[in-house]
Design a protein around this motif. Structure first.
Motif, mmCIF file in Angstrom:
data_model
loop_
_atom_site.group_PDB
_atom_site.id
_atom_site.type_symbol
_atom_site.label_atom_id
_atom_site.label_comp_id
_atom_site.label_asym_id
_atom_site.label_seq_id
_atom_site.Cartn_x
_atom_site.Cartn_y
_atom_site.Cartn_z
ATOM 1 N N GLU A 70 0.872 -1.176 0.000
ATOM 2 C CA GLU A 70 0.000 0.000 0.000
ATOM 3 C C GLU A 70 0.913 1.231 0.000
ATOM 4 O O GLU A 70 1.567 1.523 0.993
ATOM 5 C CB GLU A 70 -0.859 -0.042 1.272
ATOM 6 N N CYS A 71 0.947 1.916 -1.148
ATOM 7 C CA CYS A 71 1.895 3.028 -1.275
ATOM 8 C C CYS A 71 1.183 4.365 -1.091
ATOM 9 O O CYS A 71 0.087 4.566 -1.601
ATOM 10 C CB CYS A 71 2.582 3.000 -2.632
ATOM 11 N N GLU A 72 1.851 5.277 -0.397
ATOM 12 C CA GLU A 72 1.331 6.629 -0.250
ATOM 13 C C GLU A 72 2.450 7.592 -0.636
ATOM 14 O O GLU A 72 3.594 7.414 -0.245
ATOM 15 C CB GLU A 72 0.906 6.868 1.208
ATOM 16 N N PHE A 73 2.084 8.602 -1.423
ATOM 17 C CA PHE A 73 3.111 9.474 -1.977
ATOM 18 C C PHE A 73 3.106 10.854 -1.320
ATOM 19 O O PHE A 73 2.045 11.387 -0.979
ATOM 20 C CB PHE A 73 2.926 9.587 -3.492
ATOM 21 N N PHE A 74 4.320 11.402 -1.170
ATOM 22 C CA PHE A 74 4.499 12.693 -0.501
ATOM 23 C C PHE A 74 5.352 13.606 -1.368
ATOM 24 O O PHE A 74 6.326 13.157 -1.964
ATOM 25 C CB PHE A 74 5.210 12.494 0.843
ATOM 26 N N ALA A 75 5.003 14.861 -1.405
ATOM 27 C CA ALA A 75 5.829 15.835 -2.131
ATOM 28 C C ALA A 75 7.188 15.952 -1.461
ATOM 29 O O ALA A 75 7.278 16.013 -0.233
ATOM 30 C CB ALA A 75 5.153 17.197 -2.138
ATOM 31 N N VAL A 76 8.238 15.932 -2.264
ATOM 32 C CA VAL A 76 9.545 16.354 -1.747
ATOM 33 C C VAL A 76 10.146 17.365 -2.708
ATOM 34 O O VAL A 76 9.890 17.343 -3.917
ATOM 35 C CB VAL A 76 10.542 15.179 -1.531
ATOM 36 N N ASN A 77 10.957 18.235 -2.143
ATOM 37 C CA ASN A 77 11.618 19.288 -2.898
ATOM 38 C C ASN A 77 13.017 18.786 -3.261
ATOM 39 O O ASN A 77 13.726 18.232 -2.444
ATOM 40 C CB ASN A 77 11.674 20.530 -1.981
ATOM 41 N N HIS A 78 13.367 18.923 -4.548
ATOM 42 C CA HIS A 78 14.663 18.420 -5.024
ATOM 43 C C HIS A 78 15.078 19.286 -6.212
ATOM 44 O O HIS A 78 14.386 20.246 -6.555
ATOM 45 C CB HIS A 78 14.501 16.929 -5.396
ATOM 46 N N SER A 79 16.173 18.951 -6.854
ATOM 47 C CA SER A 79 16.673 19.778 -7.953
ATOM 48 C C SER A 79 16.018 19.430 -9.283
ATOM 49 O O SER A 79 16.572 19.703 -10.353
ATOM 50 C CB SER A 79 18.189 19.640 -8.041
ATOM 51 N N GLY B 100 6.793 26.618 -4.707
ATOM 52 C CA GLY B 100 6.001 26.556 -3.474
ATOM 53 C C GLY B 100 5.767 25.147 -2.958
ATOM 54 O O GLY B 100 5.070 24.950 -1.959
ATOM 55 N N ARG B 101 6.354 24.169 -3.626
ATOM 56 C CA ARG B 101 6.088 22.765 -3.267
ATOM 57 C C ARG B 101 7.191 22.301 -2.316
ATOM 58 O O ARG B 101 8.219 21.793 -2.743
ATOM 59 C CB ARG B 101 6.074 21.951 -4.565
ATOM 60 N N VAL B 102 6.968 22.479 -0.999
ATOM 61 C CA VAL B 102 7.996 22.095 -0.024
ATOM 62 C C VAL B 102 7.919 20.602 0.270
ATOM 63 O O VAL B 102 6.893 19.958 0.036
ATOM 64 C CB VAL B 102 7.833 22.872 1.316
ATOM 65 N N THR B 103 9.021 20.082 0.759
ATOM 66 C CA THR B 103 9.019 18.702 1.256
ATOM 67 C C THR B 103 7.979 18.593 2.370
ATOM 68 O O THR B 103 7.933 19.420 3.282
ATOM 69 C CB THR B 103 10.421 18.348 1.788
ATOM 70 N N ASP B 104 7.133 17.576 2.283
ATOM 71 C CA ASP B 104 5.949 17.488 3.149
ATOM 72 C C ASP B 104 6.316 16.973 4.539
ATOM 73 O O ASP B 104 6.029 15.826 4.904
ATOM 74 C CB ASP B 104 4.914 16.571 2.483
ATOM 75 N N LEU B 105 6.946 17.868 5.306
ATOM 76 C CA LEU B 105 7.380 17.496 6.649
ATOM 77 C C LEU B 105 6.173 17.180 7.530
ATOM 78 O O LEU B 105 6.234 16.293 8.394
ATOM 79 C CB LEU B 105 8.197 18.649 7.237
ATOM 80 N N ALA B 106 5.055 17.884 7.287
ATOM 81 C CA ALA B 106 3.836 17.615 8.051
ATOM 82 C C ALA B 106 3.348 16.192 7.783
ATOM 83 O O ALA B 106 2.934 15.472 8.704
ATOM 84 C CB ALA B 106 2.754 18.625 7.685
ATOM 85 N N GLY B 107 3.428 15.785 6.524
ATOM 86 C CA GLY B 107 3.047 14.417 6.169
ATOM 87 C C GLY B 107 3.972 13.402 6.831
ATOM 88 O O GLY B 107 3.516 12.371 7.354
ATOM 89 N N PHE B 108 5.254 13.706 6.830
ATOM 90 C CA PHE B 108 6.218 12.815 7.495
ATOM 91 C C PHE B 108 5.890 12.714 8.989
ATOM 92 O O PHE B 108 5.998 11.655 9.605
ATOM 93 C CB PHE B 108 7.655 13.330 7.331
ATOM 94 N N ALA B 109 5.473 13.866 9.560
ATOM 95 C CA ALA B 109 5.147 13.882 10.991
ATOM 96 C C ALA B 109 3.931 13.001 11.277
ATOM 97 O O ALA B 109 3.888 12.276 12.282
ATOM 98 C CB ALA B 109 4.889 15.320 11.446
ATOM 99 N N ARG B 110 2.960 13.068 10.359
ATOM 100 C CA ARG B 110 1.776 12.216 10.524
ATOM 101 C C ARG B 110 2.187 10.738 10.497
ATOM 102 O O ARG B 110 1.742 9.922 11.319
ATOM 103 C CB ARG B 110 0.771 12.528 9.405
ATOM 104 N N LEU B 111 3.094 10.387 9.548
ATOM 105 C CA LEU B 111 3.591 9.011 9.516
ATOM 106 C C LEU B 111 4.309 8.678 10.830
ATOM 107 O O LEU B 111 4.158 7.590 11.380
ATOM 108 C CB LEU B 111 4.569 8.823 8.358
#
Lengths: 562, 562
Positions: free
Chosen positions: A143-152, A183-194
C-alpha cells in the motif's frame, strides 16, 4: 550500527509476515539507485537508475544495478516506483524492461514524461500509472502513499510503503528549501503524521549527510544571475543540467528582466524544457524563447543561450563551443559563460578543462567556486535531523551515498535518538529483513557493477577493467614468434612492436636478441610447447623492461604455429 | 590584454638594454613553475618545479618544464632562484642539474634544506647560496632583492630583479595571512617601497585570482582541531602535506593540550619535520613526539599519528592504513581521521576513495568539506588587489595558474588601473621583452610537456599518450597472420586475441572467418605486400567491431613473414 561486512552469506528464507529490503544500488556509491522490497512473495522496486563511471572504469558508458537477484522473479514484480526523473533513478529502466516490458512504472507526471521519452528512443511503450502527492495506491500487497519532496528537479516524490510487516518511508532524494520556486515544499507535516502512526523503517537520502547546516534557497540564485546579467555587455551562455527546470526558470526570468531572448541548445535541454512547459512547470513569457538561428542573428547583448554541458562533456553543446567546434556558436572575447550547476565528483578535470578553454578564448566564466550560481539538491545534516526528529523511525537505513555519507547519516540517526543497534548500515546487495518491528541485516546477494560499453551489457568485468588500466598506464609490448608445429623450431620472428610504450624507434634493439637467446636455450632443452614458449618470451621481455625502464607495460607474447 | 596565441614565431633577437622573460612552466597549468630572465647575454632562472600528471597523462610519473630553449645556454645561467620548497617549484631541479650540476641554487634556509635532501638521494651536491628577506644579492647582471612572503610552507620569498632594463617583482606563491603563526607576514611595506621606486613588470601568483575575498588565517584552524581533539575518544590520525610545518605545529599544539603523544608517519613527514625542528621552524615540547612503536603501545586516546597521504595516494601511509595494508596501523571503529589539507584538483577521486575506505572501516573522517581544517596558501582576489595597488606596476604578467586564473588576475589588474595593453597574458613558452619600460609578447619557444615515466625522461610524448588513452578506454584486438615471404601466401593464422576488450570467450568466433575471407580475396587480387595485408586485416576487424559492438578498441594487425 552494523557495517563493512564483506563476506555475508545468502540470506535465509524470509520469515512469514516479514518485509525484505534489498538495495541493489545507491549504497556505497552515488548513483544506480534501486531498492527491492519483498512481502508475501511479491516484489516492489523503488527506482532503477544508472551510475556514471569514473576513472576507475575506463571506457565504460554506464553502470547498471545487478538484476541477477530478481531476474527469475520478474513475474512477481508489482511495479517500479520512480521517485523522480534523474538518470541515477530512471536510467536503468530500459535495461530492466528489456527483460520484461510490461512491468508497470509508477511516478509523477514529469518523472513519467522523462522516462517515456527515454523509452521511446528504444521503441518501448511502458505501462504507466501516474500518481501525485497525497495519493494512496495499492501495488499488490504494498500500500503506497506518496508525498511531495523538494529536489533539484520538479515533481519529486517520497513513498511510504505499508504492509502487514510495518510502515516504511523511503524519502527518495530531497532537500528542504522552505521557499522553493514552485512553493512545493518537502511534506514534513506528512512525514510527521507518519511518525505519529509509527514508522518502522526509514530509508533516507544521505548524499549531504556530512555537510553541516541547511541548503541555501534556490531563489537566492536569482539575484546573483541578475547581477551577472546587469554587468554582461556581450553574449551570455548559461549551462546547467537539462532537467533543472527551476534553475532554467531563473535564467529565463533574468533574461526577461534584462531584455534578452533565450535559445535552448542541446538535445536534452530542448526536449525537457518542452515537456516542462507543456506540463506547466516552466513559465515562458511570450516571445522570450527563440530558435537558435534567430538568436544568432540578434546583437550579442540581446542573447542568452541556455545550454547543456555543465559537466564538461566534450561532445555537449558547451564542450563543442569551448573548442570552436560548434556548428553555430563560437565563443569570443566579451562572452559571459555561467556554469549554473554542481560539479559532480569525478568530473572536475573535464569541467575545469572546459572553463580553461572558454577563458583562453576570451570569455568571462562564472562558476560555483566564484559566485553563488548553484545550490545542492540534497539536504545537509541540519535538515536530515528535522526528518529524523519528526519521523522518529524505529529503524534507520541510510541510503543514497558513499560510505562517508552513509556513516555520517548513521551518526545523525544515533544522535537524534535511534538506538545504535537499530541503525542498519548497508552496502549494495545487503539484505535487510524487517520482522516484528526490527530491521536486521540477514545476508547478501550478488550485486556487481554491470557495465554497459557500446552495444554490449555485461561482457566487461573487473578483470577486464584491470587490463584496461594496465594498458592505459603503460601500453603494451607485443612479441610474436612463429614456430614449426611439428618440430617446435622457431621459423619466424621474434617480431617486437609496442603501443603506448616508447617513442624511441631504437627501443627494442636490445630485447630482440635476448628473446632469440632465450628461445635458443629453450630449443636446447627440448621445450616445444607453444604455451611454455610464450611464458619464456613474456618473462624475457618483462625482465628487460623492468631493468631498462622501471615500467610495467602489458607483455603480449604470441606464438603462431605453422 | 593579449592572449590565446597558438601560432607565434620564434622571438627576434633581444634588443640591447632589454630584459627578456620566458615562462617555461606555470602558465596554463598549476605546476612546473619556471621562469627564465635574460639580460645582456646572461640568464637567471626563477624556480624549477614539476607538474603532477592528471587523467590526461596516464602512466606518467612527473611532468617537467621543457629545457630545450636553454639547454645550449646553461653556461650563461647565473643561478636558479628558488622562491620556496614546494615540489612544483623545486622538483625539476635534479633534472636540470643533471645537465650541469654546478649551477648555483639560491634560496632561503628551509628551501635549500629541502632541495638538498632531494638532491642527496641522487648523489648531487649542489652549489648553494642561502639568502633571506632584506638581503640584496647580485647574480651576474641581475641585482636580486628578497622579500618575505607568507605561504603554506615556511621561509618563502619573493624576488625583485633589477637590471638596467628596469625593476621586476616576482612574488612567487604567496598569501597575506595578517596573523601568521610565525609572525612573518608578506612584506607589503617592502612591495610598497618598490612601488614608489617604480616597478616595471610585476609577475604575481594567480592561483586564487578567481576567488573573491581574503584567506582565513591559518591560526583559525587551531580551535577546530581542538574541538575535534576534545571529542575524540580513540586514536587520532591527521594527514597533511609533509611540508606544511605550520599545520603540523597546530596539530602538535592540540596534541599537547589534550595530553596525547605524536608520532610522525611517512618518510617525507619524518624527514621534513626533522629539518624544520633543526632550523627552529617547528617547536616541539619535550617528550611530545615519540616513535611509531612507542605510540602504538599507548592507549588509543593518548595517540596522534601525523601522516602523509592527504591526497589519497594509495602507497602513502594513510592510503595503506585505509585498506588495512600498513605494517603497524590498522584503522578501526573509534578512530578519528582528519585530512587537514587541500584537495588538489585531479585528486578528488583518490581522496574520496580513501575517505570512503576509512569510513567503511569505521573511522570518523573529517575533511575540508565538513569542517574548517584547511585554508589555502594562495591569495584570493581581495588580497591580489592590495598587491596591485601598492606595487602599481607599469606592466603586469599574471603567472602560476590555469587560463581561468590568469584571465581573472588580468581582469583584476585592469580594474586596479594597469592599462589593458600593459597586461601581458601569456602561456608557457611565450617570450616577453621588457624594452623601454614596456612589456610586449614577441614570440614563442618550444615548451612541450616533458614526461618522466619510470627511468626515462622524454621518450613518452603526446601521440603515445593518445595510444594509452585508446588502449585504456577500449583495450586492443590483435590479429596475427603468417605469410610465406616468397609467395605472400598465408601459411598460418589468423590468430585473434584481445586484452581489455571482452570477457566473452566466444567473442572472436565471428571475425576469424571474415579475416580469412578478406585475405583470400587479397590473394586472388595478387596482393602480397605485408603492409597492405596488415591494412586489410585492420579494416576487416575494425569494421566488424564497430558494427557488432559500437566500440573503438585499438586494432593491432601483425603479419609475420616466414
Amino acid at each position: 550500527m552494523t557495517g563493512a561486512h564483506t563476506e555475508l552469506e545468502l540470506p535465509p528464507p524470509l520469515p512469514a509476515g516479514g518485509l525484505r529490503v534489498t538495495p541493489l544500488g545507491g549504497l556505497g556509491a552515488i548513483g544506480r539507485n534501486m531498492t527491492v522490497f519483498e512481502y508475501g512473495g511479491k516484489l516492489l522496486i523503488v527506482d532503477c537508475g544508472v551510475l556514471f563511471p569514473d576513472v576507475e572504469q575506463p571506457g565504460v558508458d554506464l553502470i547498471l544495478p545487478d538484476f541477477t537477484a530478481i531476474l527469475d522473479r520478474l513475474e512477481d514484480v508489482q511495479a517500479i516506483v520512480l521517485t523522480h526523473g534523474h538518470e541515477d533513478h530512471i536510467g536503468a529502466v530500459p535495461y530492466l524492461l528489456a527483460h520484461k516490458p510490461d512491468i508497470p512504472l509508477v511516478g509523477s507526471q514529469f518523472t513519467l514524461a522523462l522516462v517515456e521519452a527515454k523509452l521511446a528512443e528504444r521503441r518501448i511503450e511502458p505501462y504507466t500509472l501516474t500518481v501525485r502527492e497525497g495519493r494512496r495506491e495499492p501495488l499488490g500487497p504494498f500500500e503506497c502513499e506518496f508525498f511531495a519532496v523538494n529536489h533539484s528537479i520538479p515533481d519529486a516524490l517520497a513513498v511510504a510503503i505499508r504492509t502487514p510487516a510495518g510502515l516504511v518511508l523511503h524519502t527518495g532524494d530531497f532537500k528542504m528549501d522552505q521557499l522553493p520556486l514552485d512553493g512545493r515544499v518537502t511534506d514534513l507535516a506528512g512525514f510527521a503524521r507518519l511518525g505519529a502512526e509509527g514508522v518502522d523503517l526509514l530509508l533516507s537520502d544521505s548524499t549531504n549527510a556530512e555537510i553541516p547546516g541547511f541548503v541555501t534557497p534556490e531563489r537566492d540564485i536569482g539575484p546573483v544571475l541578475d547581477s551577472i546579467f546587469a554587468k554582461a555587455t556581450g553574449r551570455i551562455i548559461v549551462a546547467s543540467f537539462a532537467s533543472h527546470v527551476h534553475r532554467v526558470q531563473q535564467v529565463l526570468d533574468s533574461a526577461y528582466e534584462y531584455d534578452r531572448k533565450v535559445a535552448f541548445i542541446g538535445r536534452s535541454m530542448v526536449r525537457n524544457m518542452g515537456i516542462a512547459r507543456d506540463l506547466g512547470l516552466l513559465r515562458i513569457n511570450a516571445g522570450l524563447v527563440v530558435g537558435l538561428e534567430e538568436a544568432t542573428a540578434l546583437p550579442p547583448d540581446q542573447i542568452v543561450l541556455m545550454s547543456t554541458g555543465s559537466q564538461g562533456e566534450p561532445m555537449s553543446a558547451l564542450g563543442r563551443m569551448a573548442v570552436g567546434d560548434h556548428r553555430h556558436i563560437t565563443v569570443a572575447p566579451g562572452d559571459t559563460v555561467v556554469l549554473a550547476s554542481s560539479l559532480v565528483p569525478g568530473n572536475e578535470t573535464s569541467v575545469y578543462r572546459v572553463i580553461n578553454q572558454l577563458s583562453r578564448a576570451g570569455a568571462t566564466v562564472i562558476h560555483k567556486d566564484v559566485a553563488k550560481v548553484h545550490v545542492s539538491g540534497h539536504s545537509p545534516a541540519g535538515e536530515l535531523l528535522y526528518v529524523l526528529n519528526v519521523v522518529k523511525p524505529r529503524n534507520l537505513m541510510p541510503v543514497h551515498g558513499e560510505w562517508r555519507h552513509l556513516r555520517a547519516h548513521a551518526r545523525l540517526g544515533i544522535e537524534s535518538g535511534v538506538p545504535a543497534d537499530r541503525v542498519v548500515l548497508c552496502e549494495d546487495g545487503d539484505v535487510v529483513d524487517l520482522v516484528e518491528g526490527r530491521a536486521r541485516l540477514v545476508g547478501h546477494v550478488k550485486s556487481r557493477y554491470v557495465y554497459v560499453d557500446g552495444l554490449a551489457v555485461g561482457d566487461v568485468g573487473e578483470s577486464l577493467l584491470t587490463e584496461r588500466r594496465i594498458l592505459g598506464d603503460g601500453g603494451f609490448i607485443a612479441a610474436t614468434v612463429v614456430v614449426d608445429s611439428v618440430t617446435g623450431k622457431v621459423v619466424g620472428g621474434p617480431t617486437v612492436s609496442a603501443k603506448g610504450f616508447s617513442e624511441d624507434p631504437e627501443a627494442f634493439n636490445a630485447v630482440v636478441p635476448l628473446i632469440t637467446e632465450a628461445l635458443d636455450r629453450a630449443a636446447l632443452e627440448g621445450i616445444t610447447d607453444p604455451h611454455q614458449l610464450q611464458q619464456i618470451v613474456r618473462r624475457t621481455v618483462g625482465r628487460w623492461v623492468n631493468e631498462a625502464y622501471r615500467r610495467r607495460p602489458m607483455i603480449v607474447p604470441t606464438v603462431v604455429e605453422v
